[in-house]
Design an enzyme around this catalytic site. Structure first.
Site, PDB file in Angstrom:
ATOM      1  N   ALA A 150      23.399  90.431  28.103  1.00 45.31           N
ATOM      2  CA  ALA A 150      22.999  89.093  28.541  1.00 45.31           C
ATOM      3  C   ALA A 150      23.874  88.637  29.710  1.00 45.31           C
ATOM      4  O   ALA A 150      23.392  88.048  30.686  1.00 45.31           O
ATOM      5  CB  ALA A 150      23.105  88.106  27.382  1.00 45.31           C
ATOM      6  N   LYS A 176      25.458  90.543  31.879  1.00 43.76           N
ATOM      7  CA  LYS A 176      25.209  91.338  33.088  1.00 43.76           C
ATOM      8  C   LYS A 176      23.812  91.067  33.668  1.00 43.76           C
ATOM      9  O   LYS A 176      23.642  91.057  34.895  1.00 43.76           O
ATOM     10  CB  LYS A 176      25.397  92.833  32.789  1.00 43.76           C
ATOM     11  CG  LYS A 176      26.847  93.216  32.477  1.00 43.76           C
ATOM     12  CD  LYS A 176      27.800  92.786  33.578  1.00 43.76           C
ATOM     13  CE  LYS A 176      29.225  93.244  33.325  1.00 43.76           C
ATOM     14  NZ  LYS A 176      30.167  92.801  34.381  1.00 43.76           N
ATOM     15  N   TYR A 178      26.789  91.338  25.751  1.00 41.65           N
ATOM     16  CA  TYR A 178      27.296  91.960  26.982  1.00 41.65           C
ATOM     17  C   TYR A 178      26.164  92.103  27.993  1.00 41.65           C
ATOM     18  O   TYR A 178      26.309  91.741  29.171  1.00 41.65           O
ATOM     19  CB  TYR A 178      27.901  93.339  26.665  1.00 41.65           C
ATOM     20  CG  TYR A 178      28.218  94.136  27.907  1.00 41.65           C
ATOM     21  CD1 TYR A 178      29.309  93.807  28.704  1.00 41.65           C
ATOM     22  CD2 TYR A 178      27.424  95.216  28.298  1.00 41.65           C
ATOM     23  CE1 TYR A 178      29.603  94.524  29.846  1.00 41.65           C
ATOM     24  CE2 TYR A 178      27.704  95.934  29.439  1.00 41.65           C
ATOM     25  CZ  TYR A 178      28.797  95.586  30.213  1.00 41.65           C
ATOM     26  OH  TYR A 178      29.069  96.305  31.353  1.00 41.65           O
ATOM     27  N   SER A 184      44.077  95.012  36.303  1.00 36.44           N
ATOM     28  CA  SER A 184      45.116  95.627  35.476  1.00 36.44           C
ATOM     29  C   SER A 184      44.737  97.008  34.959  1.00 36.44           C
ATOM     30  O   SER A 184      45.583  97.730  34.433  1.00 36.44           O
ATOM     31  CB  SER A 184      45.458  94.710  34.295  1.00 36.44           C
ATOM     32  OG  SER A 184      44.310  94.487  33.496  1.00 36.44           O
ATOM     33  N   SER A 225      28.248  94.468  38.151  1.00 40.03           N
ATOM     34  CA  SER A 225      27.301  94.365  37.042  1.00 40.03           C
ATOM     35  C   SER A 225      27.429  95.642  36.230  1.00 40.03           C
ATOM     36  O   SER A 225      28.533  96.046  35.858  1.00 40.03           O
ATOM     37  CB  SER A 225      25.884  94.156  37.589  1.00 40.03           C
ATOM     38  OG  SER A 225      24.937  94.132  36.546  1.00 40.03           O
TER      39      SER A 225
END
Length: 270
Positions: free
Chosen positions: A147, A149, A145, A11, A131
């Site tokens: 963690a 990735k 965040y 989106s 990633s």
């Protein structure tokens, strides 16, 4: 034979740019996201929008079943749906932390589980996991965040070794800064969660440096082109890197000690 691609998070940002770029390149593209109203313009490019909430298993199953019914298989899965839940680790609720991992990790892996059997059957498939530079380097306030990735990096490496025998490639893309809603959402989250806590001063400094950086970032087409390069390579690299400061930051990660890298990062948050 035309390859079928599923792009999640289509989106906005990287997802939308990638869906359009691959459709223009001749792929049969499905774009999936919660906000279907923001995908209606994709129809003009021949892209098929699908409503998808990666945190709801019934939604994930329905999405995959629809594509299997219409196209036969998902040849290329691009796990791009994700967001940044920012705030000091002390301040972020466990509910928000779990939701961050639900979207960025578990949703992507559930989709992958459902797509893999057909890929194995066809002896062909590409799983692209989006990633981040933040999958190798952790910045203050992005603990959950990062963690998510870091987890995607580990899952990708494990899966790559598992599925190679079936003609399936697992590719990690590590964007640096790119123009998208991501930054605004992350900063809004940071200030809501930690803007009035013991971390308020550092949070304000982080917001200032983040806002200054935002003016220099390239558009998401940079990452879309990297993704296309990865899925069309006969022997793709395990990782592709692009976007603002991505390569310099990963180079510093390699050559500096943890404490030296931390000093460099914190020198930019003033």
């Amino acid at each position: 034979m035309t390859k079928t691609v599923l792009v999640t998070g289509a989106s906005a940002g990287i997802g939308k740019a990638t869906a359009i770029y691959l459709a223009q390149s001749g792929y049969n593209v499905y774009g999936a996201a919660r906000r279907t109203e923001k995908m209606q313009d994709l129809v003009n490019y021949g892209i098929k929008p699908i409503a998808l909430d990666v945190t709801k298993d019934e939604s994930v199953v329905a999405c995959v079943e629809q594509i299997f019914k219409e196209a036969g298989s998902i040849d290329v899965l691009i796990n791009n749906a994700g967001f940044g839940s920012y705030g000091a680790i002390e301040d972020v609720t466990m509910q928000d932390a779990k939701y961050q991992l639900d979207v960025n990790v578990f949703g992507a892996m559930r989709l992958t589980q459902l797509a893999l059997p057909k890929m194995r059957e066809n002896n062909y498939g590409k799983v692209v996991n989006i990633s981040s530079v933040g999958g190798k380097i952790a910045f203050p306030f992005g603990g959950w965040y990062h963690a998510s990735k870091f987890a995607m990096e580990a899952l990708s490496d494990a899966m790559r070794a598992e599925v190679k025998q079936f003609g399936i490639d697992v590719i990690v893309v590590e964007p640096g800064g790119t123009k998208s809603e991501w930054g605004d959402i992350a900063v809004e989250s940071l200030m809501r969660v930690s803007g009035k806590t013991a971390y308020a001063r550092l949070a304000a400094a982080f917001r200032k440096s983040f806002t200054q950086m935002a003016g220099n970032v390239p558009g998401p087409i940079v990452i879309a082109k990297l993704i296309k390069k990865g899925i069309e390579a006969n022997k793709p690299k395990t990782r592709y890197v692009g976007g603002y400061m991505a390569k310099p930051m990963l180079f510093l990660r390699k050559i500096l000690s943890d404490k030296m890298l931390e000093s460099v990062i914190m020198s930019q948050v003033k």
